[in-house]
Design a protein around this motif. Structure first.
Motif, PDB file in Angstrom:
ATOM      1  N   ASN A   6       0.841  -1.199   0.000  1.00 21.84           N
ATOM      2  CA  ASN A   6       0.000   0.000   0.000  1.00 21.84           C
ATOM      3  C   ASN A   6       0.876   1.248   0.000  1.00 21.84           C
ATOM      4  O   ASN A   6       1.776   1.388   0.841  1.00 21.84           O
ATOM      5  N   ILE A   7       0.603   2.162  -0.929  1.00 15.68           N
ATOM      6  CA  ILE A   7       1.413   3.373  -1.065  1.00 15.68           C
ATOM      7  C   ILE A   7       0.515   4.609  -1.015  1.00 15.68           C
ATOM      8  O   ILE A   7      -0.579   4.618  -1.591  1.00 15.68           O
ATOM      9  N   PHE A   8       0.977   5.628  -0.309  1.00 17.01           N
ATOM     10  CA  PHE A   8       0.240   6.889  -0.179  1.00 17.01           C
ATOM     11  C   PHE A   8       1.124   8.021  -0.676  1.00 17.01           C
ATOM     12  O   PHE A   8       2.305   8.100  -0.327  1.00 17.01           O
ATOM     13  N   PHE A   9       0.560   8.901  -1.492  1.00 15.09           N
ATOM     14  CA  PHE A   9       1.297  10.045  -2.023  1.00 15.09           C
ATOM     15  C   PHE A   9       0.883  11.306  -1.278  1.00 15.09           C
ATOM     16  O   PHE A   9      -0.302  11.633  -1.203  1.00 15.09           O
ATOM     17  N   TYR A  10       1.891  12.005  -0.729  1.00 13.97           N
ATOM     18  CA  TYR A  10       1.638  13.267  -0.033  1.00 13.97           C
ATOM     19  C   TYR A  10       2.162  14.413  -0.894  1.00 13.97           C
ATOM     20  O   TYR A  10       3.339  14.400  -1.302  1.00 13.97           O
ATOM     21  N   TYR A  11       1.333  15.398  -1.165  1.00 17.05           N
ATOM     22  CA  TYR A  11       1.753  16.551  -1.960  1.00 17.05           C
ATOM     23  C   TYR A  11       0.773  17.696  -1.725  1.00 17.05           C
ATOM     24  O   TYR A  11      -0.332  17.509  -1.188  1.00 17.05           O
ATOM     25  N   HIS A  12       1.191  18.890  -2.106  1.00 16.87           N
ATOM     26  CA  HIS A  12       0.329  20.058  -1.970  1.00 16.87           C
ATOM     27  C   HIS A  12      -0.823  19.952  -2.966  1.00 16.87           C
ATOM     28  O   HIS A  12      -0.616  19.508  -4.101  1.00 16.87           O
ATOM     29  N   ALA A  27       2.669   3.423 -10.265  1.00 14.83           N
ATOM     30  CA  ALA A  27       2.707   2.602  -9.053  1.00 14.83           C
ATOM     31  C   ALA A  27       1.769   1.411  -9.183  1.00 14.83           C
ATOM     32  O   ALA A  27       2.136   0.263  -8.865  1.00 14.83           O
ATOM     33  N   GLU A  28       0.562   1.651  -9.670  1.00 16.18           N
ATOM     34  CA  GLU A  28      -0.410   0.576  -9.802  1.00 16.18           C
ATOM     35  C   GLU A  28       0.017  -0.436 -10.863  1.00 16.18           C
ATOM     36  O   GLU A  28      -0.195  -1.647 -10.707  1.00 16.18           O
ATOM     37  N   GLN A  29       0.637   0.041 -11.939  1.00 18.43           N
ATOM     38  CA  GLN A  29       1.114  -0.863 -12.995  1.00 18.43           C
ATOM     39  C   GLN A  29       2.207  -1.797 -12.495  1.00 18.43           C
ATOM     40  O   GLN A  29       2.444  -2.863 -13.078  1.00 18.43           O
ATOM     41  N   ASN A  30       2.869  -1.401 -11.411  1.00 19.84           N
ATOM     42  CA  ASN A  30       3.960  -2.212 -10.861  1.00 19.84           C
ATOM     43  C   ASN A  30       3.553  -2.940  -9.582  1.00 19.84           C
ATOM     44  O   ASN A  30       4.394  -3.307  -8.767  1.00 19.84           O
ATOM     45  N   GLY A  31       2.258  -3.158  -9.410  1.00 20.90           N
ATOM     46  CA  GLY A  31       1.774  -3.995  -8.322  1.00 20.90           C
ATOM     47  C   GLY A  31       1.591  -3.308  -6.980  1.00 20.90           C
ATOM     48  O   GLY A  31       1.404  -3.986  -5.962  1.00 20.90           O
ATOM     49  N   ASN A  33      -0.542  -0.716  -4.416  1.00 20.66           N
ATOM     50  CA  ASN A  33      -1.920  -0.264  -4.216  1.00 20.66           C
ATOM     51  C   ASN A  33      -1.923   1.170  -3.707  1.00 20.66           C
ATOM     52  O   ASN A  33      -1.442   1.437  -2.608  1.00 20.66           O
ATOM     53  N   VAL A  34      -2.448   2.094  -4.494  1.00 22.07           N
ATOM     54  CA  VAL A  34      -2.510   3.498  -4.086  1.00 22.07           C
ATOM     55  C   VAL A  34      -3.698   3.677  -3.148  1.00 22.07           C
ATOM     56  O   VAL A  34      -4.843   3.352  -3.495  1.00 22.07           O
ATOM     57  N   VAL A  35      -3.442   4.177  -1.932  1.00 20.70           N
ATOM     58  CA  VAL A  35      -4.502   4.386  -0.942  1.00 20.70           C
ATOM     59  C   VAL A  35      -4.708   5.874  -0.708  1.00 20.70           C
ATOM     60  O   VAL A  35      -3.818   6.689  -0.954  1.00 20.70           O
ATOM     61  N   ASN A  36      -5.897   6.216  -0.226  1.00 23.73           N
ATOM     62  CA  ASN A  36      -6.259   7.623  -0.029  1.00 23.73           C
ATOM     63  C   ASN A  36      -5.984   8.125   1.377  1.00 23.73           C
ATOM     64  O   ASN A  36      -6.030   9.335   1.625  1.00 23.73           O
ATOM     65  N   GLU A  37      -5.697   7.223   2.300  1.00 25.99           N
ATOM     66  CA  GLU A  37      -5.423   7.589   3.682  1.00 25.99           C
ATOM     67  C   GLU A  37      -4.028   7.110   4.068  1.00 25.99           C
ATOM     68  O   GLU A  37      -3.688   5.941   3.850  1.00 25.99           O
ATOM     69  N   ASP A  40      -3.383   3.886   6.101  1.00 22.66           N
ATOM     70  CA  ASP A  40      -3.508   2.578   5.465  1.00 22.66           C
ATOM     71  C   ASP A  40      -2.256   2.182   4.683  1.00 22.66           C
ATOM     72  O   ASP A  40      -2.213   1.102   4.096  1.00 22.66           O
ATOM     73  N   ALA A  41      -1.245   3.062   4.649  1.00 23.35           N
ATOM     74  CA  ALA A  41      -0.082   2.835   3.795  1.00 23.35           C
ATOM     75  C   ALA A  41       1.086   2.220   4.553  1.00 23.35           C
ATOM     76  O   ALA A  41       1.269   2.448   5.750  1.00 23.35           O
ATOM     77  N   SER A  42       1.880   1.451   3.829  1.00 23.20           N
ATOM     78  CA  SER A  42       3.150   0.971   4.362  1.00 23.20           C
ATOM     79  C   SER A  42       4.307   1.744   3.738  1.00 23.20           C
ATOM     80  O   SER A  42       5.429   1.677   4.218  1.00 23.20           O
ATOM     81  N   ILE A  43       4.012   2.468   2.642  1.00 19.94           N
ATOM     82  CA  ILE A  43       4.987   3.338   1.985  1.00 19.94           C
ATOM     83  C   ILE A  43       4.347   4.715   1.822  1.00 19.94           C
ATOM     84  O   ILE A  43       3.247   4.821   1.263  1.00 19.94           O
ATOM     85  N   ILE A  44       5.008   5.752   2.324  1.00 19.56           N
ATOM     86  CA  ILE A  44       4.506   7.119   2.175  1.00 19.56           C
ATOM     87  C   ILE A  44       5.506   7.901   1.342  1.00 19.56           C
ATOM     88  O   ILE A  44       6.684   7.990   1.698  1.00 19.56           O
TER      89      ILE A  44
END
Length: 265
Positions: A6-12, A27-31, A33-37, A40-44
């Motif tokens: 699970n990956i979360f993107f933080y930006y302005h 990110a999704e093409q490489n397996g 999972n983009v999360v909105n919170e 829920d992420a293991s990678i930020i």
């Protein structure tokens, strides 16, 4: 437990658009999972510069159960940003093929007036809010060390030693050393007033207290990393280290000292 993919993107918010959507798609093409919170992420992943990375860590609560990484919004990478937005594929390849190393950056814990503690990845600074020197009693492990008079003081982590602290003539500290540095900003030294006049480094087991002498500077400015914090009346600031670290990733050929060399030399 969060899915390790699970990956979360933080930006302005103003960065929302084609670039960020492209990163999410890659990110999704490489397996991944983009999360909105972020919870829920293991990678930020932060998108911006070093300042955005610091905000991402702070706004997501200095999480100990995930990995942070920074992507520079341009070709110029920084001290916290190993990758650039135009070369995001390198990060995906590094993460999915174990070409990265995990770093652990120490933090400092800051409490104002004995209230709730906050963490800093870079530094905490205490400065005068008026055109007058601020007076601070400096205590180490509850013992008086010096009385500071000047524009302010900066207490930094090893990674934060390359920022405000370095501008105040502090040393650059290897992040493998669990320690924090105290630097003076424009100290007053004459026949009447005397301070150490140089930065000093404290072991992780030391406790530092900055006690503001109320002589007209009842409302000094305190900043944690790159954010100013509104505190009505600061009496004392307590600073120490515990086992809280920020886990980040880096390319195996890009050490902290590679970054220092690239940035300053």
């Amino acid at each position: 437990m969060q899915n390790r993919n699970n990956i979360f993107f933080y930006y302005h918010p103003r960065q929302e658009g084609e670039k960020t959507n492209h990163l999410k798609s890659l990110a999704e093409q490489n397996g991944l999972n983009v999360v909105n919170e972020s919870k829920d992420a293991s990678i930020i992943v932060s998108i911006g510069g070093d300042g955005t990375f610091l905000q991402a860590v702070r706004r997501t609560g200095f999480r100990q159960d995930c990995i942070y990484t920074g992507i520079a919004d341009g070709d110029q990478i920084g001290l916290y940003c190993d990758f650039s937005i135009t070369r995001f594929e390198e990060m995906i390849d590094a993460v999915t093929n174990n070409k990265i190393e995990v770093r652990r950056f120490p933090t400092i814990k800051v409490s104002v007036n004995g209230e709730k503690a906050f963490y800093c990845l870079n530094e905490v600074s205490l400065r005068s809010s008026i055109i007058k020197t601020i007076v601070i009693d400096v205590k180490i492990d509850d013992e008086h060390f010096e009385t500071f008079r000047g524009d302010g003081m900066v207490v930094s982590t090893p990674t934060g030693s390359t920022g405000y602290s370095k501008s105040a003539h502090g040393a650059v500290i290897d992040p493998l050393l669990s320690s924090f540095q105290v630097s003076e900003v424009a100290s007053l030294n004459n026949n009447n007033y005397r301070t150490l006049g140089s930065s000093f480094i404290l072991n992780q087991n030391r406790r530092l207290q900055l006690e503001v002498i109320q002589d007209g500077n009842d409302y000094p400015i305190i900043s944690l990393d790159n954010e100013a914090w509104p505190v009505q009346r600061i009496r004392h600031v307590d600073i120490e280290m515990d086992n809280t670290v920020i886990k980040t990733v880096r390319m195996s050929n890009n050490t902290f000292w590679n970054r220092i060399q690239r940035t300053f030399l």
